[in-house]
Design a protein around this motif. Structure first.
Motif, PDB file in Angstrom:
ATOM      1  N   PRO A  24       0.988  -1.110  -0.074  1.00 44.56           N
ATOM      2  CA  PRO A  24      -0.242  -0.082  -0.016  1.00 44.56           C
ATOM      3  C   PRO A  24       0.704   1.173  -0.003  1.00 44.56           C
ATOM      4  CG  PRO A  24      -0.917  -1.820   1.611  1.00 44.56           C
ATOM      5  CD  PRO A  24       0.291  -2.073   1.039  1.00 44.56           C
ATOM      6  N   LEU A  82      -7.038  -2.869  -2.162  1.00 46.00           N
ATOM      7  CA  LEU A  82      -6.467  -2.183  -3.126  1.00 46.00           C
ATOM      8  C   LEU A  82      -7.151  -1.878  -4.127  1.00 46.00           C
ATOM      9  CD1 LEU A  82      -2.755  -3.257  -2.787  1.00 46.00           C
ATOM     10  CD2 LEU A  82      -3.632  -1.079  -1.938  1.00 46.00           C
ATOM     11  N   GLY A  95      -8.364   2.060  -0.846  1.00 46.29           N
ATOM     12  CA  GLY A  95      -7.575   1.802  -1.975  1.00 46.29           C
ATOM     13  C   GLY A  95      -7.475   2.635  -3.201  1.00 46.29           C
ATOM     14  N   ILE A 153      -5.475   5.496  -2.274  1.00 49.15           N
ATOM     15  CA  ILE A 153      -3.939   5.326  -2.398  1.00 49.15           C
ATOM     16  C   ILE A 153      -3.658   5.700  -3.681  1.00 49.15           C
ATOM     17  CG2 ILE A 153      -2.256   3.590  -2.252  1.00 49.15           C
ATOM     18  CD1 ILE A 153      -3.639   2.603   0.377  1.00 49.15           C
ATOM     19  N   THR A 202      -2.154   5.120   5.747  1.00 49.18           N
ATOM     20  CA  THR A 202      -1.481   3.785   4.888  1.00 49.18           C
ATOM     21  C   THR A 202      -0.205   3.057   5.514  1.00 49.18           C
ATOM     22  OG1 THR A 202      -2.432   4.886   2.796  1.00 49.18           O
ATOM     23  CG2 THR A 202      -0.707   3.016   2.775  1.00 49.18           C
ATOM     24  N   SER A 218       0.802  -0.651   6.894  1.00 55.92           N
ATOM     25  CA  SER A 218       1.900  -0.932   6.304  1.00 55.92           C
ATOM     26  C   SER A 218       2.777  -1.465   7.864  1.00 55.92           C
ATOM     27  CB  SER A 218       2.897  -0.109   5.603  1.00 55.92           C
ATOM     28  OG  SER A 218       2.155  -0.229   4.329  1.00 55.92           O
TER      29      SER A 218
END
Length: 363
Positions: A85, A221, A227, A230, A254, A258
């Protein structure tokens, strides 16, 4: 005076059909294997087919080897999914090594400090929450500084790897000597406090977790609002701002995700696989994950194949060195060539190379 033109002309392709893209990838992979076979024959005099067979035997020769290989694939794939991501957002997170290690450290802390104080199911839950929070913090810090002061996220996340490693080294010494002698090794070996349930000799549980993680990451995503945000931020932060997307919030959210997912893999490694803590427990998989994510164009399902290739070559390296008497690094050399060809594949899928037509102008 005429400017000298190159012999070849490079132009951007239209989007290729899936079948043609797969054909190009398969052809270049075959070419890579032929090239590596030629290099093998020239440098070692060995039959390249026997080298490839030995590599496959090292990774899949017995049921235990198969289990270890797919477990290692699951760990590498999980870390690769975790960094994806951020990379898709064009946030260069080079800190997966430290984010995973801090998850291992948080899990170890809970197992050692609470191992004789709470029940194992509760300890597992506490360890999981602690690792996720630790990873979230490790992801939040570089994202916050990037969002507020536009710091260099590559250097920031890279330096935090060393902080995580030194913290791990410090606590290993604290728990090992002099008062805590024996606590680092196999943690809670007698009581198994904080150990995840064993499924398939510790092979199956991480595979199941990462399989679920792969599907969820693809959905996240491809089909979720987050998503989409992003992807837009990755294309252009200015466009994202015009579209009403709060870029700072997306960056922080994000990276927290992660960091947490990297720490989740650290939790699985300490509580479910290794049951120990060392400064080399992550074994550079945080850096390898960067390559897996980029090679796969951020597609979680393609990452499965990329992870399998790298783990197979790594597992086969030891078998090559012991069975054929070759240097342990020889399989790594072959891996490097194969990766070079795979990366070059993306160039030929994106661009078309043609001979430039010669043209003569009359004086």
């Amino acid at each position: 005076m005429h400017k000298k033109q190159s012999l070849f002309q490079i132009s951007k392709r239209d989007t290729l059909p899936l079948s043609k893209a797969l054909l190009i990838r398969g052809g270049i992979l075959l070419l890579a294997l032929v090239f590596c076979g030629l290099i093998t024959t020239i440098l070692t005099g060995k039959n390249p087919l026997s080298v490839y067979a030995t590599i496959l035997s090292g990774a899949f020769g017995t049921s235990r080897r198969i289990g270890v290989t797919f477990r290692n694939v699951a760990v590498l794939l999980g870390i690769s999914l975790a960094v994806t991501p951020a990379f898709k957002m064009r946030f260069w997170n080079i800190g997966a090594e430290g984010q995973t290690m801090i998850g291992c450290l948080a899990t170890t802390s809970c197992m050692i400090l609470l191992g004789d104080k709470v029940s194992t199911p509760l300890l597992i839950v506490i360890s999981l929450i602690a690792s996720l929070v630790a990873g979230a913090i490790w992801g939040f810090l570089p994202a916050f500084f990037k969002a507020k002061w536009n710091t260099n996220e590559t250097l920031f996340t890279l330096m935090m790897n060393y902080i995580a490693m030194q913290l791990t080294s410090y606590f290993i010494i604290i728990w090992e000597v002099p008062k805590g002698a024996g606590k680092i090794g196999i943690i809670n070996q007698d009581t198994r406090a904080g150990w995840l349930p064993s499924i398939g000799n510790d092979f199956l549980l991480p595979i199941l977790v990462v399989a679920l993680m792969t599907g969820l990451m693809y959905i996240y995503l491809s089909y979720s609002k987050h998503g989409y945000e992003i992807a837009v931020v990755g294309e252009s932060q200015r466009t994202a701002s015009y579209a009403g997307i709060k870029v700072d919030r997306v960056i922080i959210r994000t990276m927290v995700l992660s960091g947490s997912l990297c720490a989740l893999m650290g939790f699985l490694m300490t509580s479910g696989i290794d049951h120990t803590l060392t400064t080399t427990i992550v074994d550079s998989r945080g850096f390898t994950a960067v390559m897996v994510s980029w090679m796969s164009k951020f597609n979680p399902f393609i990452m499965i194949a990329a992870s399998l290739l790298l783990v197979t070559m790594d597992r086969g390296a030891s078998e090559v060195s012991s069975s054929l008497g070759l240097n342990h690094s020889f399989a790594d050399i072959l891996t490097g060539f194969i990766l070079f060809f795979i990366i070059a594949t993306e160039f030929f899928i994106t661009y078309k190379v043609t001979l430039r037509k010669s043209s003569k102008k009359e004086a």
